[in-house]
Design an enzyme around this catalytic site. Sequence first.
Site, PDB file in Angstrom:
ATOM      1  N   TYR A   1      43.151  23.822  38.013  1.00  0.00           N
ATOM      2  CA  TYR A   1      42.179  24.404  38.940  1.00  0.00           C
ATOM      3  C   TYR A   1      40.981  23.471  39.109  1.00  0.00           C
ATOM      4  O   TYR A   1      40.532  23.211  40.231  1.00  0.00           O
ATOM      5  CB  TYR A   1      41.731  25.764  38.404  1.00  0.00           C
ATOM      6  CG  TYR A   1      40.759  26.502  39.299  1.00  0.00           C
ATOM      7  CD1 TYR A   1      41.197  27.097  40.479  1.00  0.00           C
ATOM      8  CD2 TYR A   1      39.410  26.614  38.957  1.00  0.00           C
ATOM      9  CE1 TYR A   1      40.315  27.788  41.294  1.00  0.00           C
ATOM     10  CE2 TYR A   1      38.523  27.302  39.761  1.00  0.00           C
ATOM     11  CZ  TYR A   1      38.973  27.883  40.938  1.00  0.00           C
ATOM     12  OH  TYR A   1      38.109  28.564  41.747  1.00  0.00           O
TER      13      TYR A   1
ATOM     14  N   SER B   1      33.722  24.887  42.295  1.00  0.00           N
ATOM     15  CA  SER B   1      33.640  25.568  41.004  1.00  0.00           C
ATOM     16  C   SER B   1      32.816  24.744  40.018  1.00  0.00           C
ATOM     17  O   SER B   1      32.874  23.506  40.039  1.00  0.00           O
ATOM     18  CB  SER B   1      35.039  25.791  40.429  1.00  0.00           C
ATOM     19  OG  SER B   1      34.964  26.290  39.104  1.00  0.00           O
TER      20      SER B   1
END
Length: 253
Positions: free
Chosen positions: A160, A147
């Site tokens: 995350y 990400s």
Amino acid sequence: MGKLIGRTALVTGSSRGIGRAVAERLASEGALVAVHYATGSDAAQEVIAGIEKNGGRAFAVQAELGVPGDIDTLFEGLEKGLKEHTGDTTLDVLVNNAGVMSILQPAEVTSELFDRMIAVNAKAPLFIVQRALSLIPDGGRIINITSGLTRVASPEQVTYGMTKAALEQIALHFSRHLGSRRITVNSVAPGSTDNGSAIFQVPEIRAAMSSLSTFGEVAEPAAIADVVAFLASDDARWVTGAFIDASGGTLLG
């Protein structure tokens, strides 16, 4: 097209979103794709039906990640499907895509949530790679979907981002470990990508997400899948240990 004819691939979390697009793209290049899902058998079968309609080959593998016995369940299904379709259990391409996400302020993160996200986003991929190495031949490919949040600050996604940063370490360290076998290991980092969630249909939210990219758009999953397909091909034989920014310029600053 056809750069992966005769090869096999496992894409975790491929019943929707980026994973689905990756499975479809690899199949379009000729790979036999194992479509992994945790829940939602119907969605996985829909992906397989679409692949087969377009002349590709795929089969489903069910396993919930982040729970005891997850790796055994995954590989029992994978090896069974590979054996049925090819006669052996060779796995040429592994794409670690499955993950869970939360949007919470830092003060709201619980120990239970943290453990769950670590288990699915970081621990499971590590042990999937470990187990897969007995099936992956020399010259194979390992690709991790991470990400852009490992490079930019977003306090409500701290957990995350932490787990995806841990995932990126697989590429860094395993690429060196597997160099003598010509197995490449790379990370692909998307930015805001329309995964089909209802949130992307909210005009104000979509506009805000679009503004993060230098192109002024939210990515479609196919854009990320194209990058993965390149890394899975022989064209990327000299790329390993890399962090590929597929964020549409979000990380330019």
